[in-house]
Design a protein around this motif. Structure first.
Motif, PDB file in Angstrom:
ATOM      1  N   ALA A 148     -10.634   6.040   5.624  1.00 36.70           N
ATOM      2  CA  ALA A 148     -10.725   4.790   4.869  1.00 36.70           C
ATOM      3  C   ALA A 148     -12.106   4.158   5.053  1.00 36.70           C
ATOM      4  O   ALA A 148     -12.574   4.007   6.175  1.00 36.70           O
ATOM      5  CB  ALA A 148      -9.629   3.832   5.323  1.00 36.70           C
ATOM      6  N   ARG A 191       0.839  -1.190   0.000  1.00 38.30           N
ATOM      7  CA  ARG A 191       0.000   0.000   0.000  1.00 38.30           C
ATOM      8  C   ARG A 191       0.880   1.248   0.000  1.00 38.30           C
ATOM      9  O   ARG A 191       1.838   1.321   0.771  1.00 38.30           O
ATOM     10  CB  ARG A 191      -0.863  -0.024   1.265  1.00 38.30           C
ATOM     11  N   THR A 233       0.525   6.522   3.706  1.00 39.48           N
ATOM     12  CA  THR A 233      -0.422   7.600   3.951  1.00 39.48           C
ATOM     13  C   THR A 233       0.369   8.881   4.157  1.00 39.48           C
ATOM     14  O   THR A 233       1.254   8.926   5.005  1.00 39.48           O
ATOM     15  CB  THR A 233      -1.272   7.300   5.200  1.00 39.48           C
ATOM     16  N   HIS A 255      -9.341   4.796   0.305  1.00 35.94           N
ATOM     17  CA  HIS A 255      -8.138   4.513   1.086  1.00 35.94           C
ATOM     18  C   HIS A 255      -7.681   5.755   1.848  1.00 35.94           C
ATOM     19  O   HIS A 255      -7.966   6.888   1.447  1.00 35.94           O
ATOM     20  CB  HIS A 255      -7.018   4.020   0.156  1.00 35.94           C
ATOM     21  N   THR A 277      -9.046   6.604  -4.290  1.00 29.58           N
ATOM     22  CA  THR A 277     -10.357   5.956  -4.277  1.00 29.58           C
ATOM     23  C   THR A 277     -10.472   5.060  -5.493  1.00 29.58           C
ATOM     24  O   THR A 277     -10.267   5.507  -6.624  1.00 29.58           O
ATOM     25  CB  THR A 277     -11.482   7.003  -4.271  1.00 29.58           C
TER      26      THR A 277
END
Length: 201
Positions: free
Chosen positions: A108, A60, A63, A139, A144
């Motif tokens: 999220a 991932r 962030t 996310h 998205t």
């Protein structure tokens, strides 16, 4: 405001403020995969361990520490990609719980979609699609992913065909006798009613 408050609450409640790891975070995925391989080798040392789902998943993206100015959107159908890695200001999805606006930095979420209008906002330009159903995966890294079973730009919908379909399915709903026929007719009425609302709205 609510987004920032929910982040503070999650930090206060979860692991003393430490961020919970997800299965697609690279360090967590690597350690879980290594633990599986180690356990496999104890049980069947002469057989190579199979690959786990984690071996096929990309990590991932991290962030960001600050909320980006744009939302990255991917919008796919079973047979094609409508939008790929496009940076926009906002999307509004027809969630089963109601219309949901998604901005950069959204918490999220996974939202189930119902028949309705998906609108993509980029500056003053708004592109609208009618979607039949699907899911929106929002996310924490301001990405998205929207997956729909079927979608069509709203400006390509023929109003006369929508009215005819709505009338046909309404008549079927009133005249059918079996539960299966009633369910199929009700789906037709729901979809054509949503199409009609998309055209009038």
């Amino acid at each position: 405001m609510y987004r920032h408050a929910s982040r503070r609450l999650i930090q206060a409640l979860g692991d003393g403020g430490r961020r919970r790891s997800f299965s697609t975070d690279l360090p967590a995925a690597s350690s879980e995969d290594a633990a599986f391989v180690e356990a496999w080798r104890k049980v069947a040392p002469s057989i190579d361990p199979p690959k786990t789902p984690l071996a096929f998943m990309k990590p991932r993206p991290p962030t960001p520490s600050s909320i980006p100015s744009k939302l990255t959107v991917n919008f796919v159908l079973p047979y094609q990609s409508e939008i790929s890695n496009k940076e926009v200001d906002m999307v509004i999805v027809p969630a089963t719980t109601g219309q949901m606006g998604v901005l950069p930095g959204h918490v999220a979420t996974i939202a189930e979609l119902k028949p309705g209008v998906l609108s993509v906002h980029e500056g003053n330009e708004v592109t609208k699609y009618f979607v039949s159903s699907g899911f929106a995966f929002i996310h924490a890294n301001s990405v998205t992913d929207i997956v729909a079973v079927e979608a069509v730009p709203v400006d390509r919908i023929d109003p006369s065909l929508v009215q005819k379909g709505l009338a046909d399915f309404t008549q079927k709903l009133n005249s059918t006798t079996t539960d299966l026929e009633k369910a199929e007719a009700q789906i037709g009425v729901d979809v054509h009613s949503a199409l009609n609302a998309a055209l009038s709205g």
